[in-house]
Motif scaffolding. Structure first.
Motif, PDB file in Angstrom:
ATOM      1  N   TYR A 107      -5.905  -3.841   5.565  1.00 58.45           N
ATOM      2  CA  TYR A 107      -4.735  -3.512   6.452  1.00 58.45           C
ATOM      3  C   TYR A 107      -3.879  -2.771   5.367  1.00 58.45           C
ATOM      4  CZ  TYR A 107      -1.370  -4.459  10.166  1.00 58.45           C
ATOM      5  OH  TYR A 107      -0.521  -4.671  11.111  1.00 58.45           O
ATOM      6  N   GLU A 108      -4.285  -1.250   5.511  1.00 55.99           N
ATOM      7  CA  GLU A 108      -3.827  -0.280   4.678  1.00 55.99           C
ATOM      8  C   GLU A 108      -3.260   0.726   5.200  1.00 55.99           C
ATOM      9  OE1 GLU A 108      -6.815  -1.183   0.809  1.00 55.99           O
ATOM     10  OE2 GLU A 108      -6.982   0.561   2.132  1.00 55.99           O
ATOM     11  N   TYR A 109      -2.320   1.637   4.531  1.00 57.56           N
ATOM     12  CA  TYR A 109      -1.800   2.892   4.968  1.00 57.56           C
ATOM     13  C   TYR A 109      -1.853   3.972   3.737  1.00 57.56           C
ATOM     14  CZ  TYR A 109       0.825   0.168   8.267  1.00 57.56           C
ATOM     15  OH  TYR A 109       1.080  -0.801   9.347  1.00 57.56           O
ATOM     16  N   GLY A 110      -2.415   5.150   4.012  1.00 54.71           N
ATOM     17  CA  GLY A 110      -2.432   5.889   3.050  1.00 54.71           C
ATOM     18  C   GLY A 110      -1.940   7.361   3.078  1.00 54.71           C
ATOM     19  N   ILE A 111      -1.614   8.070   2.012  1.00 51.69           N
ATOM     20  CA  ILE A 111      -1.185   9.393   2.105  1.00 51.69           C
ATOM     21  C   ILE A 111      -1.997  10.318   0.939  1.00 51.69           C
ATOM     22  CG2 ILE A 111       0.676   8.881   0.485  1.00 51.69           C
ATOM     23  CD1 ILE A 111       2.230  11.088   1.734  1.00 51.69           C
ATOM     24  N   ILE A 112      -2.521  11.355   1.393  1.00 49.60           N
ATOM     25  CA  ILE A 112      -2.960  12.494   0.466  1.00 49.60           C
ATOM     26  C   ILE A 112      -2.089  13.699   0.675  1.00 49.60           C
ATOM     27  CG2 ILE A 112      -4.933  14.056   0.048  1.00 49.60           C
ATOM     28  CD1 ILE A 112      -6.608  11.951   1.435  1.00 49.60           C
ATOM     29  N   ARG A 113      -1.599  14.214  -0.868  1.00 50.23           N
ATOM     30  CA  ARG A 113      -0.728  15.090  -0.996  1.00 50.23           C
ATOM     31  C   ARG A 113      -0.874  15.889  -2.033  1.00 50.23           C
ATOM     32  NH1 ARG A 113       4.038  16.962   1.675  1.00 50.23           N
ATOM     33  NH2 ARG A 113       5.628  17.766   0.033  1.00 50.23           N
ATOM     34  N   SER A 114      -1.152  17.023  -2.260  1.00 55.27           N
ATOM     35  CA  SER A 114      -0.868  17.768  -3.505  1.00 55.27           C
ATOM     36  C   SER A 114      -1.798  17.271  -4.529  1.00 55.27           C
ATOM     37  CB  SER A 114       0.375  17.864  -4.122  1.00 55.27           C
ATOM     38  OG  SER A 114       1.172  18.475  -3.148  1.00 55.27           O
ATOM     39  N   GLY A 115      -3.202  16.835  -4.036  1.00 58.15           N
ATOM     40  CA  GLY A 115      -4.193  16.383  -5.061  1.00 58.15           C
ATOM     41  C   GLY A 115      -4.389  15.018  -5.353  1.00 58.15           C
ATOM     42  N   ASP A 121      -1.613  -1.326   0.201  1.00 56.63           N
ATOM     43  CA  ASP A 121      -2.192  -2.318   0.810  1.00 56.63           C
ATOM     44  C   ASP A 121      -1.183  -3.384   1.484  1.00 56.63           C
ATOM     45  OD1 ASP A 121      -3.328  -5.048   1.458  1.00 56.63           O
ATOM     46  OD2 ASP A 121      -5.114  -4.783   0.412  1.00 56.63           O
ATOM     47  N   SER A 122      -0.489  -3.446   2.651  1.00 55.22           N
ATOM     48  CA  SER A 122       0.371  -4.291   2.860  1.00 55.22           C
ATOM     49  C   SER A 122       0.040  -5.926   3.036  1.00 55.22           C
ATOM     50  CB  SER A 122       0.871  -3.718   4.365  1.00 55.22           C
ATOM     51  OG  SER A 122      -0.178  -4.078   5.417  1.00 55.22           O
ATOM     52  N   ARG A 123      -1.106  -6.236   2.971  1.00 65.14           N
ATOM     53  CA  ARG A 123      -1.351  -7.629   2.691  1.00 65.14           C
ATOM     54  C   ARG A 123      -0.891  -8.166   1.364  1.00 65.14           C
ATOM     55  NH1 ARG A 123      -7.133  -8.082   6.052  1.00 65.14           N
ATOM     56  NH2 ARG A 123      -6.125  -8.076   8.083  1.00 65.14           N
ATOM     57  N   SER A 124      -1.515  -7.519   0.338  1.00 60.75           N
ATOM     58  CA  SER A 124      -1.151  -7.820  -1.030  1.00 60.75           C
ATOM     59  C   SER A 124       0.135  -7.145  -1.663  1.00 60.75           C
ATOM     60  CB  SER A 124      -2.325  -7.346  -1.878  1.00 60.75           C
ATOM     61  OG  SER A 124      -2.513  -5.971  -2.015  1.00 60.75           O
ATOM     62  N   THR A 125       0.656  -6.008  -0.990  1.00 64.16           N
ATOM     63  CA  THR A 125       1.729  -5.327  -1.156  1.00 64.16           C
ATOM     64  C   THR A 125       1.665  -4.391  -2.847  1.00 64.16           C
ATOM     65  OG1 THR A 125       2.949  -6.937  -2.625  1.00 64.16           O
ATOM     66  CG2 THR A 125       3.172  -6.713  -0.076  1.00 64.16           C
ATOM     67  N   ASN A 126       0.124  -4.080  -2.819  1.00 62.24           N
ATOM     68  CA  ASN A 126      -0.243  -3.393  -3.997  1.00 62.24           C
ATOM     69  C   ASN A 126      -0.601  -2.142  -3.451  1.00 62.24           C
ATOM     70  OD1 ASN A 126      -0.570  -5.502  -5.858  1.00 62.24           O
ATOM     71  ND2 ASN A 126      -2.286  -6.007  -5.238  1.00 62.24           N
ATOM     72  N   TYR A 127      -0.529  -1.138  -4.690  1.00 59.39           N
ATOM     73  CA  TYR A 127      -0.721   0.367  -4.516  1.00 59.39           C
ATOM     74  C   TYR A 127      -2.008   0.680  -5.443  1.00 59.39           C
ATOM     75  CZ  TYR A 127       4.148   1.031  -2.457  1.00 59.39           C
ATOM     76  OH  TYR A 127       5.225   0.758  -1.830  1.00 59.39           O
TER      77      TYR A 127
END
Length: 184
Positions: A107-115, A121-127
């Protein structure tokens, strides 16, 4: 069939996939898992009359396909499209690519920007933060070593996520306005 009927010179063909496949590069084998490159990267092949053959290494998103096809047809991009025309636009190095995985495995959201690539991870609230230029295999999580980059990307990611949730959870908005277009 198209070649036998002499239709390939007048036909637009787009081939892509909806997911990649992990083969234990990051300790799992699946196509509905975490937002690693092997799951998110898919081919995009476009054949169209007048389009020169070539390879474009720029990152793209599936939302970029409709504006690109409309361009090939000589039609304007619809204002509701969130993507860009890949055939005429030159995205900046700072263009943001957004990703979502909502499955039993992630259950994740991601962004790619400038390399850089940030995954939340919205379940563990970790990045997880990766420098894709130096670490294209996403091996070293730099979220603790690069807090300023993590905060800046997290701010963009959560703003984008909230815009999407706010719009798509309110059916009343669908008849009144177009979907939000992120500030790339």
């Amino acid at each position: 069939f198209l070649t036998r009927r002499n239709l390939t010179k007048d036909t637009i063909i787009v081939v892509t996939g909806d997911h990649g496949q992990a083969f234990y590069e990051h300790d799992f084998s699946a196509h509905a898992g975490k937002l690693f490159d092997e799951v998110m990267r898919v081919p995009l092949i476009v054949h169209a009359p007048g389009l020169e053959a070539g390879i474009d290494e720029r990152p793209a998103q599936h939302i970029d396909i409709p504006p690109s096809i409309l361009h090939l047809l000589g039609l304007p991009k619809h204002p509701s499209f969130q993507g860009m025309n890949l055939l005429t636009s030159r995205p900046s190095e700072g263009r943001s690519i957004y990703m979502v995985a909502h499955t039993g495995l992630a259950y994740e959201y991601g962004i790619i920007r400038s390399g850089w690539k940030l995954v939340y991870d919205s379940r563990s609230t970790n990045y997880r933060l990766y420098n894709l230029t130096r670490d294209p295999t996403e091996t070293f999580n730099l979220s603790e070593q690069e807090p300023d980059i993590r905060r800046e990307l997290a701010s963009r990611l959560h703003s984008w996520e909230q815009m999407q949730v706010d719009y798509y959870s309110d059916e009343r908005l669908h008849s009144q306005e177009y979907p939000p277009i992120p500030d790339y």
